[in-house]
Enzyme design. Structure first.
Site, PDB file in Angstrom:
ATOM      1  N   LYS A 103       0.860  -1.190   0.000  1.00 26.03           N
ATOM      2  CA  LYS A 103       0.000   0.000   0.000  1.00 26.03           C
ATOM      3  C   LYS A 103       0.888   1.228   0.000  1.00 26.03           C
ATOM      4  O   LYS A 103       1.999   1.195   0.539  1.00 26.03           O
ATOM      5  CB  LYS A 103      -0.889   0.020   1.250  1.00 26.03           C
ATOM      6  CG  LYS A 103      -2.147   0.847   1.075  1.00 26.03           C
ATOM      7  CD  LYS A 103      -3.239   0.049   0.379  1.00 26.03           C
ATOM      8  CE  LYS A 103      -4.495   0.845   0.176  1.00 26.03           C
ATOM      9  NZ  LYS A 103      -5.622  -0.010  -0.241  1.00 26.03           N
ATOM     10  N   GLY A 214     -21.110   1.460  -2.902  1.00 25.53           N
ATOM     11  CA  GLY A 214     -22.483   1.375  -2.423  1.00 25.53           C
ATOM     12  C   GLY A 214     -23.518   1.544  -3.519  1.00 25.53           C
ATOM     13  O   GLY A 214     -24.483   0.782  -3.615  1.00 25.53           O
TER      14      GLY A 214
HETATM   15  P1  NAD Z   1     -16.531   6.729  -2.493  1.00 26.64           P
HETATM   16  O1  NAD Z   1     -15.766   7.909  -2.051  1.00 26.64           O
HETATM   17  O2  NAD Z   1     -16.911   6.594  -3.932  1.00 26.64           O
HETATM   18  O3  NAD Z   1     -17.923   6.644  -1.647  1.00 26.64           O
HETATM   19  C1  NAD Z   1     -17.988   6.771  -0.273  1.00 26.64           C
HETATM   20  C2  NAD Z   1     -19.433   7.070   0.111  1.00 26.64           C
HETATM   21  O4  NAD Z   1     -19.542   7.101   1.542  1.00 26.64           O
HETATM   22  C3  NAD Z   1     -19.944   8.420  -0.373  1.00 26.64           C
HETATM   23  O5  NAD Z   1     -21.267   8.270  -0.852  1.00 26.64           O
HETATM   24  C4  NAD Z   1     -19.956   9.277   0.907  1.00 26.64           C
HETATM   25  O6  NAD Z   1     -20.947  10.282   0.873  1.00 26.64           O
HETATM   26  C5  NAD Z   1     -20.314   8.213   1.921  1.00 26.64           C
HETATM   27  N1  NAD Z   1     -20.053   8.607   3.308  1.00 26.64           N
HETATM   28  C6  NAD Z   1     -19.018   9.320   3.807  1.00 26.64           C
HETATM   29  N2  NAD Z   1     -19.209   9.526   5.127  1.00 26.64           N
HETATM   30  C7  NAD Z   1     -20.384   8.931   5.446  1.00 26.64           C
HETATM   31  C8  NAD Z   1     -21.123   8.798   6.652  1.00 26.64           C
HETATM   32  N3  NAD Z   1     -20.699   9.329   7.787  1.00 26.64           N
HETATM   33  N4  NAD Z   1     -22.288   8.102   6.613  1.00 26.64           N
HETATM   34  C9  NAD Z   1     -22.738   7.566   5.469  1.00 26.64           C
HETATM   35  N5  NAD Z   1     -22.082   7.669   4.312  1.00 26.64           N
HETATM   36  C10 NAD Z   1     -20.921   8.351   4.311  1.00 26.64           C
HETATM   37  O7  NAD Z   1     -15.716   5.461  -1.989  1.00 26.64           O
HETATM   38  P2  NAD Z   1     -15.820   3.942  -2.486  1.00 26.64           P
HETATM   39  O8  NAD Z   1     -14.804   3.709  -3.538  1.00 26.64           O
HETATM   40  O9  NAD Z   1     -17.250   3.594  -2.736  1.00 26.64           O
HETATM   41  O10 NAD Z   1     -15.293   3.212  -1.170  1.00 26.64           O
HETATM   42  C11 NAD Z   1     -16.121   2.989  -0.050  1.00 26.64           C
HETATM   43  C12 NAD Z   1     -15.492   1.953   0.838  1.00 26.64           C
HETATM   44  O11 NAD Z   1     -15.277   0.760   0.077  1.00 26.64           O
HETATM   45  C13 NAD Z   1     -14.104   2.314   1.410  1.00 26.64           C
HETATM   46  O12 NAD Z   1     -13.969   1.714   2.679  1.00 26.64           O
HETATM   47  C14 NAD Z   1     -13.156   1.652   0.434  1.00 26.64           C
HETATM   48  O13 NAD Z   1     -11.883   1.392   1.039  1.00 26.64           O
HETATM   49  C15 NAD Z   1     -13.918   0.386   0.139  1.00 26.64           C
HETATM   50  N6  NAD Z   1     -13.463  -0.263  -1.073  1.00 26.64           N
HETATM   51  C16 NAD Z   1     -13.700   0.303  -2.303  1.00 26.64           C
HETATM   52  C17 NAD Z   1     -13.233  -0.336  -3.446  1.00 26.64           C
HETATM   53  C18 NAD Z   1     -13.499   0.235  -4.806  1.00 26.64           C
HETATM   54  O14 NAD Z   1     -13.115  -0.418  -5.793  1.00 26.64           O
HETATM   55  N7  NAD Z   1     -14.176   1.358  -4.935  1.00 26.64           N
HETATM   56  C19 NAD Z   1     -12.505  -1.539  -3.343  1.00 26.64           C
HETATM   57  C20 NAD Z   1     -12.286  -2.097  -2.085  1.00 26.64           C
HETATM   58  C21 NAD Z   1     -12.772  -1.443  -0.963  1.00 26.64           C
END
Ligand code: NAD
Length: 403
Positions: A103, A214
């Site tokens: 990382k 999500g």
């Molecule tokens: P993103 O930035 O696209 O989305 C994050 C979402 O969380 C946004 O809608 C934001 O408004 C919301 N959020 C922030 N604070 C919040 C709160 N207090 N309550 C409710 N919602 C809140 O990020 P992402 O890429 O969707 O990643 C989300 C999670 O998934 C992270 O933990 C990331 O490490 C994990 N993840 C993502 C991927 C990927 O490919 N995108 C892969 C592995 C893990």
């Protein structure tokens, strides 16, 4: 806040306790192989100089080149990067891909810098990592606040697209990467649907976070007859027990930048959404949101961790006692790194796979990882997180070179 690397070590120890993996393997995996810390001189647009700290932690490469994202955030420190690198070693082993764990991070808030400055930081990080990263050595990818654009700069500065994944398709990226995390999570859920004691009438889901993971998961779940009854983002949550119209909700989010105010839905707090009665709760936003404080009130039958680290170890134990299955992050969101690996393989072989090809390979990989995790959890009479870590420890032990 607790040092996240301590959390990662704790999870390894908890899995080691239920397996018969050799103590040597646990000792080695409790230490990253290499930690690199660099100083990046950034010339600001106004001509001033700012020194910025950057990291790359290479946790383990027994199964293949180090693999893991690079994060841009003002709170990035060595402990966080070590934890994230460790989790990547376990995630790649569980997904069954021939990669290790690493990382990277840069301690700055990109929202306070111009595009040109972010590009200079990114290119300087690559130069500072001379001899550290490379297509057969260590392959970065996007993480928090890094996008396909940063990957294009990394590939260009290094001079080879295979040095990084998560690139746009026209710059050597793979079909299916954008949906891979949510799609992989869905394949895991589908494989374990009956084992998790879910019934067709329990196909209701509440999702915390409406970003890449999500929102894509909401779309996919709807396609498979799940009712999305609640979603939240950083501004609040919306709820409709009859099911939200996800397509219309996506339009609303694009237009207003939030899910809040969506017509035909009740508003609720970010905390309340976690405690709704539903078949599935999918945290897809932040770490440490299911804790010993709210775990006793969780009513979902299953928690699918699309986010990294949403459940604390104390909450894990409470949910297990209550009979709530937690499908752990290292399995549930491993679809992202799996398609990243497919991208790397296509770049290395100069191939271009079709979207259906990528999807079929992802489905096979995720279903296999889910089944094997389930079997380990049953064998060791434990929860799915320890089952997943046990599977990874087994695969890592097999790959351990002679000392
Ligand atoms: P993103 O930035 O696209 O989305 C994050 C979402 O969380 C946004 O809608 C934001 O408004 C919301 N959020 C922030 N604070 C919040 C709160 N207090 N309550 C409710 N919602 C809140 O990020 P992402 O890429 O969707 O990643 C989300 C999670 O998934 C992270 O933990 C990331 O490490 C994990 N993840 C993502 C991927 C990927 O490919 N995108 C892969 C592995 C893990």
């Amino acid at each position: 806040m607790k040092n996240p690397f301590e959390n990662a070590l704790n999870q390894i120890r908890r899995a080691a306790d239920v397996t018969d993996v050799k103590a040597d393997v646990i000792s080695i995996l409790s230490h990253p192989m290499r930690e690199v810390r660099v100083s990046i001189p950034l010339k600001r647009d106004d001509g001033s100089l700012e020194m910025i700290e950057g990291f790359r932690v290479q946790h383990n490469n027994w199964r293949g080149p180090f693999k893991g994202g690079i994060r841009y955030h003002q709170d990035v420190d060595i402990h966080e990067v070590k934890a994230l690198a460790t989790w990547m070693t376990f995630k790649t082993a569980i997904a069954g891909i021939p990669m290790g764990g690493g990382k990277g991070g840069v301690t700055f808030n990109p929202k306070e810098y111009s595009q040109a400055e972010i590009e200079r930081v990114t290119r300087a990080w690559v130069r500072a990592m001379d001899g550290v990263i490379g297509p057969t050595v260590d392959v970065p990818a996007p993480d928090v606040n890094t996008r396909p654009q940063e990957m294009v700069w990394i590939a260009d500065e290094f001079g080879n697209p295979a040095v990084t994944t998560g690139k746009p398709i026209e710059a050597g990226g793979s079909e299916g990467r954008g949906e891979a995390t949510a799609q992989g999570g869905y394949y895991v859920l589908d494989e374990l649907f009956e084992d998790l004691s879910l019934e067709p009438e329990m196909k209701t889901v509440a999702i915390q976070g409406f970003g890449n993971a999500g929102r894509t998961f909401a779309r996919i779940a709807t396609r498979h007859e799940w009712k999305v009854i609640a979603v939240s983002d950083s501004r609040g949550a919306v709820y409709n027990p009859e099911g939200l119209d996800v397509e219309a909700l996506e339009r609303h989010k694009d237009e207003t930048r939030s899910v809040v105010g969506f017509e035909g839905a009740q508003e609720m707090t970010n905390e309340a959404i976690l405690e709704l009665e539903c078949g599935l709760l999918a945290p897809a936003a932040l770490e440490n949101v299911i804790t010993q404080e709210n775990a006793p009130r969780i009513q979902a039958k299953v928690v699918l961790e699309l986010a990294n680290g949403p459940t604390t170890p104390e909450a894990d134990d409470i949910l297990f006692e209550k009979g709530i299955h937690v499908v752990p992050d290292v399995l549930a969101n491993a679809g992202g790194v799996t398609v990243s690996y497919f991208e790397w393989e296509q770049n290395m072989k100069d191939e271009k796979w079709t979207a259906p090809d990528v999807d079929a390979k992802l489905k096979t990989a995720m279903a296999d990882a889910a089944r094997q995790t389930w079997d380990r959890a049953r064998e060791y009479k434990t929860d799915l997180r320890r089952g997943a870590f046990a599977l990874a420890l087994e695969r890592l032990s097999e790959a351990q070179p002679e000392l």
